[in-house]
Design a protein around this motif. Structure first.
Motif, PDB file in Angstrom:
ATOM      1  N   LEU A 206      38.219  65.709  56.339  1.00  0.00           N
ATOM      2  CA  LEU A 206      37.797  65.221  54.861  1.00  0.00           C
ATOM      3  C   LEU A 206      37.221  63.281  55.184  1.00  0.00           C
ATOM      4  N   VAL A 207      35.854  63.762  54.321  1.00  0.00           N
ATOM      5  CA  VAL A 207      34.817  62.082  55.450  1.00  0.00           C
ATOM      6  C   VAL A 207      34.611  61.458  54.122  1.00  0.00           C
ATOM      7  N   SER A 208      34.827  59.912  53.925  1.00  0.00           N
ATOM      8  CA  SER A 208      35.231  59.439  52.620  1.00  0.00           C
ATOM      9  C   SER A 208      33.487  59.464  52.311  1.00  0.00           C
ATOM     10  N   GLY A 209      33.151  58.941  50.960  1.00  0.00           N
ATOM     11  CA  GLY A 209      31.796  59.349  50.641  1.00  0.00           C
ATOM     12  C   GLY A 209      30.951  57.385  51.335  1.00  0.00           C
ATOM     13  N   GLU A 210      31.580  56.670  51.871  1.00  0.00           N
ATOM     14  CA  GLU A 210      30.821  55.734  52.669  1.00  0.00           C
ATOM     15  C   GLU A 210      29.809  56.095  53.823  1.00  0.00           C
ATOM     16  N   HIS A 211      30.097  57.222  54.461  1.00  0.00           N
ATOM     17  CA  HIS A 211      29.747  57.454  55.072  1.00  0.00           C
ATOM     18  C   HIS A 211      28.588  59.188  55.207  1.00  0.00           C
ATOM     19  N   THR A 212      28.944  59.406  53.720  1.00  0.00           N
ATOM     20  CA  THR A 212      27.766  60.657  53.567  1.00  0.00           C
ATOM     21  C   THR A 212      26.513  60.493  53.082  1.00  0.00           C
ATOM     22  N   ALA A 213      25.632  61.416  52.659  1.00  0.00           N
ATOM     23  CA  ALA A 213      24.174  61.487  52.714  1.00  0.00           C
ATOM     24  C   ALA A 213      24.383  60.867  51.532  1.00  0.00           C
ATOM     25  N   SER A 214      25.527  62.133  50.590  1.00  0.00           N
ATOM     26  CA  SER A 214      25.213  62.125  48.988  1.00  0.00           C
ATOM     27  C   SER A 214      26.072  60.598  48.677  1.00  0.00           C
ATOM     28  N   GLY A 215      26.830  60.369  48.971  1.00  0.00           N
ATOM     29  CA  GLY A 215      27.936  59.130  48.481  1.00  0.00           C
ATOM     30  C   GLY A 215      28.699  59.661  48.442  1.00  0.00           C
ATOM     31  N   GLN A 216      28.727  61.311  47.952  1.00  0.00           N
ATOM     32  CA  GLN A 216      30.516  61.907  47.421  1.00  0.00           C
ATOM     33  C   GLN A 216      31.244  62.640  48.922  1.00  0.00           C
ATOM     34  N   PRO A 217      32.447  62.625  49.008  1.00  0.00           N
ATOM     35  CA  PRO A 217      33.257  62.821  49.612  1.00  0.00           C
ATOM     36  C   PRO A 217      32.790  64.510  50.258  1.00  0.00           C
ATOM     37  N   LEU A 218      33.283  64.849  51.512  1.00  0.00           N
ATOM     38  CA  LEU A 218      33.586  66.143  52.464  1.00  0.00           C
ATOM     39  C   LEU A 218      34.652  66.980  52.135  1.00  0.00           C
TER      40      LEU A 218
ATOM     41  N   LEU B 241      33.185  65.513  67.482  1.00  0.00           N
ATOM     42  CA  LEU B 241      32.079  65.862  67.131  1.00  0.00           C
ATOM     43  C   LEU B 241      32.162  64.555  65.153  1.00  0.00           C
ATOM     44  N   LEU B 242      32.996  64.605  65.054  1.00  0.00           N
ATOM     45  CA  LEU B 242      33.713  63.893  63.850  1.00  0.00           C
ATOM     46  C   LEU B 242      33.086  61.669  64.523  1.00  0.00           C
ATOM     47  N   ASP B 243      34.246  61.756  65.366  1.00  0.00           N
ATOM     48  CA  ASP B 243      33.248  60.270  66.064  1.00  0.00           C
ATOM     49  C   ASP B 243      31.677  59.861  66.120  1.00  0.00           C
ATOM     50  N   ARG B 244      31.714  61.163  66.652  1.00  0.00           N
ATOM     51  CA  ARG B 244      29.904  61.116  67.551  1.00  0.00           C
ATOM     52  C   ARG B 244      29.053  61.159  66.438  1.00  0.00           C
ATOM     53  N   ARG B 245      29.251  61.614  64.881  1.00  0.00           N
ATOM     54  CA  ARG B 245      28.481  61.396  63.877  1.00  0.00           C
ATOM     55  C   ARG B 245      28.527  59.714  63.506  1.00  0.00           C
ATOM     56  N   ALA B 246      29.788  59.664  63.774  1.00  0.00           N
ATOM     57  CA  ALA B 246      29.790  58.327  62.682  1.00  0.00           C
ATOM     58  C   ALA B 246      29.362  56.801  64.046  1.00  0.00           C
ATOM     59  N   ALA B 247      29.082  57.321  64.717  1.00  0.00           N
ATOM     60  CA  ALA B 247      28.518  56.573  65.951  1.00  0.00           C
ATOM     61  C   ALA B 247      26.960  56.139  65.510  1.00  0.00           C
ATOM     62  N   SER B 248      26.562  57.608  65.217  1.00  0.00           N
ATOM     63  CA  SER B 248      25.030  58.022  65.596  1.00  0.00           C
ATOM     64  C   SER B 248      24.077  56.910  63.856  1.00  0.00           C
ATOM     65  N   ASP B 249      22.688  57.070  64.219  1.00  0.00           N
ATOM     66  CA  ASP B 249      22.466  56.591  62.340  1.00  0.00           C
ATOM     67  C   ASP B 249      22.553  57.820  61.721  1.00  0.00           C
ATOM     68  N   GLY B 250      22.509  58.771  62.052  1.00  0.00           N
ATOM     69  CA  GLY B 250      23.220  60.104  60.790  1.00  0.00           C
ATOM     70  C   GLY B 250      24.337  59.427  60.058  1.00  0.00           C
ATOM     71  N   PRO B 251      23.660  60.204  58.610  1.00  0.00           N
ATOM     72  CA  PRO B 251      25.046  60.416  58.167  1.00  0.00           C
ATOM     73  C   PRO B 251      25.645  61.649  58.397  1.00  0.00           C
ATOM     74  N   PHE B 252      27.324  62.260  57.479  1.00  0.00           N
ATOM     75  CA  PHE B 252      27.321  63.216  57.471  1.00  0.00           C
ATOM     76  C   PHE B 252      26.389  64.106  56.453  1.00  0.00           C
TER      77      PHE B 252
END
Length: 820
Positions: A276-288, A559-570
């Motif tokens: 799961l990913v919190s909304g603070e890290h997602t494009a929608s602002g909602q969790p996944l 994969l999750l760490d890589r995305r979190a360290a990038s400029d792109g949101p989940f």
């Protein structure tokens, strides 16, 4: 000429999906599809109107046979759910309860006698009755009565499925206790492990050092579920220095019993992924939320997908046929998923005995003993002695016996927990429901539409105690010491006791169990992944030692760490990419070692190894390197362990996981000179070269070109007949990839869920068809999209007239049902 029963029975002996019936096809040709008495009325449709003692309900099916069931209230909803389950999965439901009751042989004959012997001795039926007693006076009990009444309405008014006609028997009435048996079967499949017994046997046969190598207390990796703590609020830790494999008693004496019990444990590789990913890290602002449980792949699937709706509740996802509630899915408030926690919740005990008694501390007790009969169709019935001690059932083989304690043998509130989870209105209500999730132990992930997320470990986990005073009924005194559960205990000395445990009764939930608040858990993590790996590095209590190798966990976290360290949101597309990922971390770990051994190889082994040079480690169906690697792994495992295990008369059930295999020191005893008496000298390079030669020979013998030629779906009906089995389709993934598929053990992603809260539908997919009726258009229609990693939106069907209407009417016409 063989009877129907002798033709069909082979696979049912050790569990569904275990054997090939080579003599069945010719016989059943006489029962050709679409003709013959055995097929009569098999294609008849269900009634459009059904009388019910409850309120009104309707059923609509979508274009994949997934129903939307709507009821005026809970009883009418669950009556309709029971009717729908029976219409599509009645034989599967009956097969489960027969196996768990030890009554398969009454339907299919001699081949299942050993299965019936084991299940009768375990007395799962008495455990199911205990669970029903704990639930029957709750709203969940009312829901399960309505469900059973719906099953009965269908069973007594519609033509029986094809399988009953082939076996020539009629199923008994369905009761709420049968639903509890389904729950026990699920729990056993996930936590019924005799690992500590195998470890003791290995220690006696090979030595404590070898057993510690095969079954280490802790796998060497840095990707636990909780990487930043969160292991509970405190508690008394078990002394990790006590109760080691070296102390295990009677392992050699118990070897034959251990080998017999291996046939009734869960399939290798049963596990799951979730994250799961919190909304603070997602494009929608909602969790996944993502979840894909890895269970036995069978036709029809282990899950039944559906939507359930009544005033105040809408829930969608997957149910187990035989149980009314959605287990994994989402409602209007949130979404949730489960993976196996790997907790140690089964212990075995030896006893000092005399006659029909066993010593329990300072006193002698008579075994509780009962003679039962296994009915065998077309053969001689068997008499089975069921013995029980203070710990639970006593299992025997060739004069050796152990008592068994397992959390699932006592009353469980899990049905209440799942029912409440379906009705939950947010995270705190969901966590309150999960407190009652007694069996099996699971890793639960949850997110709601308000942005709240959580991970928590569920299930009763005993705090074992040894020493202390005599309090009766096998319980130690207050001065007992907490111990680990990774060995066979001396039951007569009251080692490894479980305070609060009550086999076939109601446990004392306030005594002897890890408190829910002190189990590993965390609210609002940034992101978190579970893949059956170690839960926490330093938990406050002993949880277990049978965790999965970390390959899937490492890849997901990378994969999750890589995305979190990038400029792109989940985003949802990235979640889907992770769930489809087929990079095999085993290959990343060991391929360089294989390549270093190429000069020890002859042709064509070197040519096969050359395929691995420059490979990206992806287990794609069109990859030639993936083919060579996967076949190499199996042959390497056999080449390493079989020479030593064979000399000790130990079977493949003693194989360790692949992290242990690939991490073996080249100078270890497994590559010694010689590794065991009667085994030729060898080095690790020799073994690698020989295993690659084996792989190359298999590729040549079978005519394989790419991985997809080998890695094909083998998802079979319990009868394992050509026309009932699903088609063989090439697919991607391996036992160690996130997109999980284990060809050899028929285990893989049994449901894929991707849940979101941005206004777009969540996605899901099961591996096959929702309808268990062979003639249905939905018998196998979802297999190909599942094999291709596609998804379907979790959207209710609301258009058009209902296929089935349930209207209040005569209760007798609806099929009344009792508790038992």
């Amino acid at each position: 000429m063989p009877t129907r029963r002798s033709v069909i029975a082979a696979l049912l002996g050790g569990g569904v999906g275990a054997a090939t019936l080579t003599d069945a096809r010719g016989y059943l040709d006489r029962f050709a599809p679409l003709s013959g008495a055995a097929w009569g009325a098999a294609t008849a449709g269900s009634r459009e109107r059904v009388a019910t003692p409850y309120g009104r309900a309707t059923v609509r099916y979508d274009d994949a046979g997934v129903p939307t069931v709507r009821g005026d209230d809970e009883p009418s909803l669950y009556f309709a759910v029971g009717y729908v389950h029976a219409a599509d999965r009645l034989f599967e439901m009956d097969l489960i309860r027969r196996r768990m009751r030890g009554r398969l042989s009454a339907a299919v004959g001699e081949r299942t006698v050993e299965s019936d012997r084991f299940h009768t001795k375990m007395d799962f039926a008495a455990a199911a009755e205990a669970s029903w007693r704990a639930v029957r006076d709750t709203p969940t009990g009312d829901a399960m009565r309505a469900y059973a009444a719906g099953v009965e309405a269908q069973r007594t008014s519609e033509p029986l499925p094809l399988e009953f006609r082939l076996l020539d028997y009629e199923p008994a009435a369905w009761t709420p206790v049968d639903s509890m048996l389904v729950e026990k079967q699920i729990s056993w499949g996930l936590t019924g492990s005799f690992r500590s017994l195998r470890r003791s046997v290995a220690a006696d046969a090979l030595g404590a050092s070898a057993a510690a190598t095969l079954y280490p207390d802790r796998l060497d990796h840095d990707v636990p579920i909780l990487r930043d703590g969160g292991a509970g609020e405190g508690g008394k830790a078990a002394d990790s220095s006590t109760a080691t494999a070296a102390d295990a008693p009677n392992g050699d004496d118990l070897a034959s019993l251990s080998a017999w019990l291996a046939d009734f444990e869960s399939e290798p590789g049963v596990g799951s992924n979730s994250w799961l990913v919190s909304g603070e890290h997602t494009a929608s602002g909602q969790p996944l939320v993502a979840n894909d449980p890895h269970l036995t792949l069978m036709a029809p699937p282990v899950w039944y997908q559906m939507h359930q709706r009544r005033p105040g509740m809408r829930v969608r996802g997957v149910t187990f046929p035989g149980v009314p509630f959605v287990v994994i899915g989402e409602n209007d408030a949130g979404a949730w998923g489960f993976t196996n926690a790997g907790a140690d919740v089964l212990d075995t005990y030896t006893y000092e005995t005399r006659g029909g008694e066993y010593r329990d501390g300072d006193e002698w007790r008579a075994f509780e003993t009962e003679e039962r009969t296994i009915e065998v169709a077309g053969g001689d019935d068997r008499s089975v002695t069921v013995r029980k001690s203070v710990h639970g059932p006593v299992l025997e083989r060739q004069g050796r016996r152990v008592g068994v304690a397992w959390t699932g043998l006592q009353a469980s509130r899990t049905a209440v927990a799942v029912h409440e989870l379906d009705r939950s209105d947010g995270r705190e209500a969901a966590l309150a429901a999960l407190r009652k999730f007694d069996t099996p132990t699971q890793n639960a992930v949850y997110a709601d539409r308000d942005g709240n997320t959580a991970y928590w470990m569920t299930g009763l986990v005993p705090v074992r105690e040894s020493g202390g005073g005599d309090t009766g009924n096998g319980g130690p005194g207050d001065d007992g010491d907490a111990v680990r559960g990774d060995r066979v205990f001396d039951g007569s000395a009251r080692e490894g006791e479980w305070p609060g445990y009550e086999p076939y009764g109601q446990p004392d939930l306030d005594t002897g169990w890890i408190p829910f608040a002190e189990k590993p858990g965390v609210r609002d993590p940034d992101y978190l992944a579970t893949a059956n790996q170690r839960i926490a590095d330093d938990p406050d209590y002993y949880l277990g030692e049978g965790y999965a190798a970390p390959f899937r966990a490492r890849r997901i976290y990378d994969l999750l760490d890589r995305r979190a360290a990038s400029d792109g949101p989940f985003d949802f597309a990235y979640m889907r990419r992770v769930q489809r990922d087929v990079v095999d971390e085993r290959a990343r770990l060991f391929v360089p070692t294989i390549l270093e051994a190429r000069d020890a190889m002859g042709e064509p082994a070197r040519a096969a190894a050359d395929r691995l040079d420059g490979w990206d480690y992806r287990m794609d169906r069109d990859s030639r390197a993936a083919l060579a690697f996967e076949l190499f792994v199996g042959h390497y495992r056999e080449r390493v362990f079989d020479p030593v295990l064979d000399t000790a008369s130990l079977g493949e059930e003693h194989y360790p996981n692949d992290l242990v295999l690939f991490a073996l020191d080249p100078e270890s005893r497994w590559f010694a000179d010689p590794p065991a008496e009667g085994v030729d000298p060898r080095t690790r390079r020799d073994v690698i070269a020989a295993a690659m030669a084996d792989a190359a020979a298999e590729i040549d013998d079978e005519g394989y070109e790419t991985y997809g030629d080998y890695n094909r779906t083998a998802i079979d009906h319990p009868f394992d007949l050509g026309f009932l089995n699903y088609p063989r389709l090439p697919t991607d993934g391996s036992p160690a990839t996130v997109r999980n598929f284990r060809k050899e053990s028929a285990v893989g992603s049994s449901f894929r869920l991707l849940a979101r809260f941005d206004g777009e539908p969540s996605l899901g997919m099961i591996p096959g068809g929702n309808d268990g009726e062979y003639f249905s258009d939905h018998y196998s229609d979802l297999l190909e999209p599942w094999a291709d990693a596609e998804y379907r939106p979790l959207v209710e069907t609301t258009d058009g007239d209902p296929e089935v209407r349930f209207d209040p009417g005569n209760a007798d016409a609806a099929g009344g049902v009792g508790d038992e």
